[in-house]
Design an enzyme around this catalytic site. Structure first.
Site, mmCIF file in Angstrom:
data_model
loop_
_atom_site.group_PDB
_atom_site.id
_atom_site.type_symbol
_atom_site.label_atom_id
_atom_site.label_comp_id
_atom_site.label_asym_id
_atom_site.label_seq_id
_atom_site.Cartn_x
_atom_site.Cartn_y
_atom_site.Cartn_z
ATOM 1 N N LYS A 123 0.572 -1.194 0.042
ATOM 2 C CA LYS A 123 -0.193 0.216 0.152
ATOM 3 C C LYS A 123 1.347 1.648 0.272
ATOM 4 O O LYS A 123 0.806 2.035 -0.984
ATOM 5 C CB LYS A 123 -1.087 0.254 1.359
ATOM 6 C CG LYS A 123 -1.831 -1.602 1.393
ATOM 7 C CD LYS A 123 -2.866 -1.051 2.305
ATOM 8 C CE LYS A 123 -2.053 -1.037 4.030
ATOM 9 N NZ LYS A 123 -1.520 -2.681 3.652
ATOM 10 N N ARG B 45 -9.742 0.292 8.566
ATOM 11 C CA ARG B 45 -8.936 -0.707 9.271
ATOM 12 C C ARG B 45 -10.460 -1.537 9.411
ATOM 13 O O ARG B 45 -10.195 -1.974 10.242
ATOM 14 C CB ARG B 45 -7.700 -0.414 9.336
ATOM 15 C CG ARG B 45 -6.619 -0.952 9.207
ATOM 16 C CD ARG B 45 -5.830 -0.426 9.997
ATOM 17 N NE ARG B 45 -4.216 -1.015 9.571
ATOM 18 C CZ ARG B 45 -3.024 -0.019 8.897
ATOM 19 N NH1 ARG B 45 -3.371 0.531 8.937
ATOM 20 N NH2 ARG B 45 -2.342 -1.505 8.936
ATOM 21 N N ARG C 296 12.041 -6.063 5.699
ATOM 22 C CA ARG C 296 11.104 -4.450 4.914
ATOM 23 C C ARG C 296 12.579 -3.468 6.036
ATOM 24 O O ARG C 296 12.644 -3.652 7.189
ATOM 25 C CB ARG C 296 10.233 -4.398 5.665
ATOM 26 C CG ARG C 296 9.637 -2.856 5.600
ATOM 27 C CD ARG C 296 7.750 -2.614 5.284
ATOM 28 N NE ARG C 296 8.061 -2.702 6.312
ATOM 29 C CZ ARG C 296 6.151 -2.632 6.296
ATOM 30 N NH1 ARG C 296 5.118 -1.964 5.158
ATOM 31 N NH2 ARG C 296 5.546 -2.549 7.479
ATOM 32 N N ARG D 37 11.305 -0.919 11.365
ATOM 33 C CA ARG D 37 9.860 -0.782 11.748
ATOM 34 C C ARG D 37 9.750 -1.141 13.176
ATOM 35 O O ARG D 37 10.745 -2.591 13.435
ATOM 36 C CB ARG D 37 8.941 -0.522 10.992
ATOM 37 C CG ARG D 37 8.486 0.346 10.735
ATOM 38 C CD ARG D 37 7.347 0.439 9.571
ATOM 39 N NE ARG D 37 6.273 -0.270 9.938
ATOM 40 C CZ ARG D 37 5.232 -0.170 9.578
ATOM 41 N NH1 ARG D 37 4.661 0.638 8.264
ATOM 42 N NH2 ARG D 37 4.092 -0.656 10.179
ATOM 43 N N ARG E 131 -0.002 -8.799 13.755
ATOM 44 C CA ARG E 131 -0.726 -7.294 12.388
ATOM 45 C C ARG E 131 -1.734 -8.245 12.121
ATOM 46 O O ARG E 131 -2.239 -8.077 10.965
ATOM 47 C CB ARG E 131 0.636 -6.696 12.258
ATOM 48 C CG ARG E 131 0.855 -6.034 13.303
ATOM 49 C CD ARG E 131 2.229 -5.253 12.801
ATOM 50 N NE ARG E 131 2.290 -4.494 11.698
ATOM 51 C CZ ARG E 131 2.799 -4.476 10.672
ATOM 52 N NH1 ARG E 131 4.795 -5.191 10.553
ATOM 53 N NH2 ARG E 131 3.544 -3.569 9.083
HETATM 54 P P1 AMP Z 1 0.994 0.431 9.178
HETATM 55 O O1 AMP Z 1 2.013 1.711 8.679
HETATM 56 O O2 AMP Z 1 -0.347 1.202 8.275
HETATM 57 O O3 AMP Z 1 1.352 -1.045 9.218
HETATM 58 O O4 AMP Z 1 0.400 0.972 10.821
HETATM 59 C C1 AMP Z 1 1.466 0.387 12.111
HETATM 60 C C2 AMP Z 1 0.179 0.994 12.784
HETATM 61 O O5 AMP Z 1 -0.075 1.783 12.933
HETATM 62 C C3 AMP Z 1 -0.447 -0.091 12.542
HETATM 63 O O6 AMP Z 1 -0.088 -2.023 12.771
HETATM 64 C C4 AMP Z 1 -1.602 -0.341 13.592
HETATM 65 O O7 AMP Z 1 -1.313 -0.021 14.841
HETATM 66 C C5 AMP Z 1 -1.971 1.271 13.447
HETATM 67 N N1 AMP Z 1 -2.963 2.076 12.346
HETATM 68 C C6 AMP Z 1 -2.220 2.201 11.302
HETATM 69 N N2 AMP Z 1 -3.601 2.694 10.853
HETATM 70 C C7 AMP Z 1 -4.535 2.280 11.325
HETATM 71 C C8 AMP Z 1 -6.035 2.152 11.749
HETATM 72 N N3 AMP Z 1 -7.172 2.834 10.553
HETATM 73 N N4 AMP Z 1 -6.645 2.182 12.423
HETATM 74 C C9 AMP Z 1 -5.943 1.715 13.473
HETATM 75 N N5 AMP Z 1 -4.877 1.566 13.739
HETATM 76 C C10 AMP Z 1 -4.320 2.003 12.788
#
Ligand code: AMP
Length: 217
Positions: free
Chosen positions: A17, A92, A131, A164, A175
């Site tokens: 994404k 999400r 990553r 990360r 996750r």
């Molecule tokens: P990402 O960078 O999109 O993989 O997001 C990293 C982390 O941020 C996720 O594992 C969640 O803990 C939090 N997060 C990101 N987007 C959301 C969302 N839309 N709703 C809830 N938690 C989020």
């Protein structure tokens, strides 16, 4: 006046994404909102929101809906009129999707297409474990498949390239579980609206991007 259409990049962690959003930003000048990036900024700046979110993020769980929805609402109000934009990692949950529809309706727009990046779980794990990301501009690398030219230095902005905190094996597993439980059902939500498009997310990023281009242009 109204915002442009919202395009959603939807899929499990590691489905690409962020990479596709970045290409849309660079090549087509799209505005881009990544809730993950925004939350990481809050963590870095040690804001109250960041302190609240850290516990969830470190555990691989979703940050509560009301926190994320409020953040998205603030960001959307800064987007330029009449310009299409991409949302990455939001919504999400079903409640987030319903809130997004209402927010966009207030801004006289709607979701154009939800692009689902389809990738097998084994491939996701392999991608996430290797990553690495730039701390400054969030460009994504992979230790085996797409390393930065100089170790730990970003090709684009010379920022520091790191792993990360939530890309450890244990947190990755959580996750993926959270994704299946809370996010994957949204596929049906957008399918029923007739705006879900499934893309072959296992292809190389530039090949996936050709499919993305056909949808957004
Ligand atoms: P990402 O960078 O999109 O993989 O997001 C990293 C982390 O941020 C996720 O594992 C969640 O803990 C939090 N997060 C990101 N987007 C959301 C969302 N839309 N709703 C809830 N938690 C989020």
């Amino acid at each position: 006046m109204a915002l442009g259409k919202a395009f959603l990049l939807f899929g499990p962690p590691g489905s690409g994404k962020g990479t596709q959003s970045q290409l849309l930003r660079e090549k087509l000048g799209f505005s881009h909102l990544s809730t993950g990036d925004l939350l990481r900024k809050h963590l870095k700046n040690e804001t109250e929101l960041g302190k609240k979110a850290r516990v969830y993020m470190d555990a691989g769980e979703l940050v509560p809906d009301e926190v994320v929805i409020g953040m998205v609402q603030d960001s959307l109000s800064d987007f330029p009129d009449n310009k299409d934009f991409v949302l990455d990692g939001f919504p999400r949950t079903r409640d987030q999707a319903i809130a997004l529809d209402a927010l966009l309706n207030d801004l006289n727009t709607e979701v154009g297409t939800c692009m689902f990046l389809d990738v097998e779980t084994d491939v996701l794990k392999q991608r996430l474990v290797g990553r690495r990301v730039c701390k400054s501009c969030s460009t994504s690398y992979h230790v085996d498949f797409a390393p930065s030219k100089q170790e730990k230095v970003c090709d684009i902005c010379q920022g520091e390239v790191v792993q990360r905190r939530d890309d450890s094996e244990e947190v990755i597993m959580e996750r993926l579980i959270q994704y299946e439980k809370k996010t994957a059902p949204l596929k049906e939500y957008y399918k029923q609206k007739g705006i879900l498009v499934v893309l072959k997310g296992e292809n190389k990023p530039d090949v996936v991007f050709q499919d993305v281009l056909k949808i957004v242009s």
